[in-house]
Write a protein that holds these residues in place. Structure first.
Motif, PDB file in Angstrom:
ATOM      1  N   PRO A  64      -6.331 -42.433   2.968  1.00  0.00           N
ATOM      2  CA  PRO A  64      -6.120 -41.706   1.705  1.00  0.00           C
ATOM      3  C   PRO A  64      -5.412 -42.556   0.659  1.00  0.00           C
ATOM      4  CG  PRO A  64      -5.613 -40.303   3.565  1.00  0.00           C
ATOM      5  CD  PRO A  64      -5.872 -41.659   4.128  1.00  0.00           C
ATOM      6  N   SER A  65      -5.873 -42.427  -0.587  1.00  0.00           N
ATOM      7  CA  SER A  65      -5.313 -43.192  -1.698  1.00  0.00           C
ATOM      8  C   SER A  65      -5.436 -42.364  -2.965  1.00  0.00           C
ATOM      9  CB  SER A  65      -6.049 -44.521  -1.857  1.00  0.00           C
ATOM     10  OG  SER A  65      -7.405 -44.302  -2.232  1.00  0.00           O
ATOM     11  N   THR A  66      -4.978 -42.916  -4.077  1.00  0.00           N
ATOM     12  CA  THR A  66      -5.071 -42.200  -5.349  1.00  0.00           C
ATOM     13  C   THR A  66      -6.518 -42.050  -5.817  1.00  0.00           C
ATOM     14  OG1 THR A  66      -4.702 -44.307  -6.497  1.00  0.00           O
ATOM     15  CG2 THR A  66      -2.775 -42.907  -6.103  1.00  0.00           C
ATOM     16  N   TYR A  67      -7.396 -42.959  -5.388  1.00  0.00           N
ATOM     17  CA  TYR A  67      -8.812 -42.883  -5.774  1.00  0.00           C
ATOM     18  C   TYR A  67      -9.600 -41.987  -4.821  1.00  0.00           C
ATOM     19  CZ  TYR A  67      -7.739 -46.817  -8.848  1.00  0.00           C
ATOM     20  OH  TYR A  67      -7.183 -47.622  -9.819  1.00  0.00           O
ATOM     21  N   HIS A  68      -9.228 -41.984  -3.580  1.00  0.00           N
ATOM     22  CA  HIS A  68      -9.883 -41.152  -2.566  1.00  0.00           C
ATOM     23  C   HIS A  68      -8.784 -40.411  -1.804  1.00  0.00           C
ATOM     24  CE1 HIS A  68     -13.736 -43.198  -3.266  1.00  0.00           C
ATOM     25  NE2 HIS A  68     -13.049 -44.321  -3.290  1.00  0.00           N
ATOM     26  N   TRP A  69      -8.533 -39.163  -2.217  1.00  0.00           N
ATOM     27  CA  TRP A  69      -7.376 -38.421  -1.729  1.00  0.00           C
ATOM     28  C   TRP A  69      -7.383 -38.232  -0.214  1.00  0.00           C
ATOM     29  CZ3 TRP A  69      -6.931 -33.920  -5.844  1.00  0.00           C
ATOM     30  CH2 TRP A  69      -6.573 -34.501  -7.079  1.00  0.00           C
ATOM     31  N   LEU A  70      -8.551 -38.103   0.377  1.00  0.00           N
ATOM     32  CA  LEU A  70      -8.642 -37.932   1.831  1.00  0.00           C
ATOM     33  C   LEU A  70      -9.289 -39.137   2.497  1.00  0.00           C
ATOM     34  CD1 LEU A  70      -9.675 -34.153   2.128  1.00  0.00           C
ATOM     35  CD2 LEU A  70      -7.394 -35.168   1.976  1.00  0.00           C
ATOM     36  N   ASP A  78     -16.765 -40.773   0.002  1.00  0.00           N
ATOM     37  CA  ASP A  78     -15.512 -40.048  -0.217  1.00  0.00           C
ATOM     38  C   ASP A  78     -15.416 -38.864   0.735  1.00  0.00           C
ATOM     39  OD1 ASP A  78     -13.101 -39.509  -1.974  1.00  0.00           O
ATOM     40  OD2 ASP A  78     -14.192 -37.622  -2.199  1.00  0.00           O
ATOM     41  N   LEU A  80     -13.168 -36.337   0.860  1.00  0.00           N
ATOM     42  CA  LEU A  80     -12.917 -35.055   0.223  1.00  0.00           C
ATOM     43  C   LEU A  80     -14.219 -34.428  -0.248  1.00  0.00           C
ATOM     44  CD1 LEU A  80     -11.125 -32.851  -0.981  1.00  0.00           C
ATOM     45  CD2 LEU A  80     -10.781 -34.317  -2.990  1.00  0.00           C
ATOM     46  N   TRP A 256      -8.003 -40.177  10.060  1.00  0.00           N
ATOM     47  CA  TRP A 256      -8.153 -39.215   8.966  1.00  0.00           C
ATOM     48  C   TRP A 256      -9.567 -38.641   8.913  1.00  0.00           C
ATOM     49  CZ3 TRP A 256      -7.479 -44.474   8.333  1.00  0.00           C
ATOM     50  CH2 TRP A 256      -8.548 -45.199   7.782  1.00  0.00           C
TER      51      TRP A 256
END
Length: 290
Positions: A64-70, A78, A80, A256
């Motif tokens: 998870p990152s700011t570009y790909h929340w999950l 992606d 999410l 994840w």
């Protein structure tokens, strides 16, 4: 001199059930969560951050990152977005297959219970025979013959889930068909179809509604199980079950990919069960404290 007379205002059974349900915090929480997931599924094409099949092989599986929340999966898709689109499939299977089971099971059980005798014996032996069939083998045979499809999944699940509904409705009808209002309907010359649809089914709606809310999570879980075995939704489409199946294969390296679809499925199942328990208590007059 006018005397003030206090007249207690009567309430309907439906309103009493609503008031009891409103006091059940877990049931209301389950209802709110369910409405959230249904709204999310309906709005997915408008609010999803990416396309469900958009790949970025250079990116690969990332946490998870700011570009790909999950995070992303092994093909750079992606997670999410895939979970959001998966909710559309899982919830649609749950509600549509349950509707099929509800339609068949209610009328089958009500007819068998009301007519009784040889008709009842034959209809319930058919139910027992279908119950005895190994469901997984039945699905495999259908998949081999007709191929995997969403329609096949609906039919396969609906062809089994109505059996328990038929037994429940039959039992309820057997309990009430000797009551005065049914005898009065028979005396008035109403046809069996009219008695079943106008008098019997409306009087067993409580158990039907409760079992329906408990059937939906069972159907969603069954679809997830079939997708986990590779018999359900096929790539590039996704359901929560297929995402969990993919996540299990790489759970040690990319946890994840298993955790997030598993959480979505678990939360939905818990919400439906809480709502079903709340409806069961609300529709049972014996739970009233007044």
């Amino acid at each position: 001199m006018n005397n003030a007379i206090n007249i207690e205002r009567g309430t309907s059974l439906g309103r009493d059930a609503y008031l009891r349900l409103r006091k059940n915090k877990m049931a209301i929480m389950g209802l709110c969560v369910l409405v959230f997931f249904i709204s999310l599924a309906l709005l997915t094409p408008l609010i999803a951050p990416y396309t469900y099949d958009g790949q970025n092989l250079e990116l690969g599986a990332t946490p998870p990152s700011t570009y790909h929340w999950l995070g992303t999966d092994t093909l750079g898709r992606d997670q999410l977005t895939r979970i959001m689109y998966g909710s559309r499939v899982s919830l649609m299977v749950g509600f549509v297959a349950t509707a099929v089971a509800l339609l068949i099971g209610v009328f089958w059980g009500a007819t068998a219970g009301f007519l009784g005798g040889r008709v009842d014996a034959i209809m319930m032996r058919i139910v027992d025979t279908i119950f005895a069939l190994p469901f997984t083998i039945f699905i495999i045979l259908l998949t081999v013959i007709f191929g995997s499809s969403m329609l096949l999944l609906f039919l396969a699940i609906g062809a089994v889930e109505w059996l328990t509904m038929a037994r429940i409705v039959r039992g309820q009808v057997l309990n009430i068909k000797q009551q005065e209002f049914v005898e009065a309907a028979v005396t008035m010359g109403l046809s069996p179809w009219q008695i079943i649809t106008r008098h019997l089914i409306p009087n067993v709606l409580g158990p039907i509604i409760v079992y329906t809310t408990l059937t939906i999570p069972g159907v969603i879980l069954l679809e997830s199980f079939l997708s986990f075995l590779g018999l359900g939704i096929q790539p590039p489409e996704s359901s929560w079950g297929s995402l969990i199946s993919s996540g299990v294969e790489v759970m040690e390296e990319f946890p994840w990919l298993l955790i997030f679809p598993g959480l979505a499925l678990s939360i939905t199942l818990f919400s439906l069960n809480f709502l079903g328990d709340g409806l069961r208590d609300a529709l049972d007059p014996r739970t009233s404290k007044d």
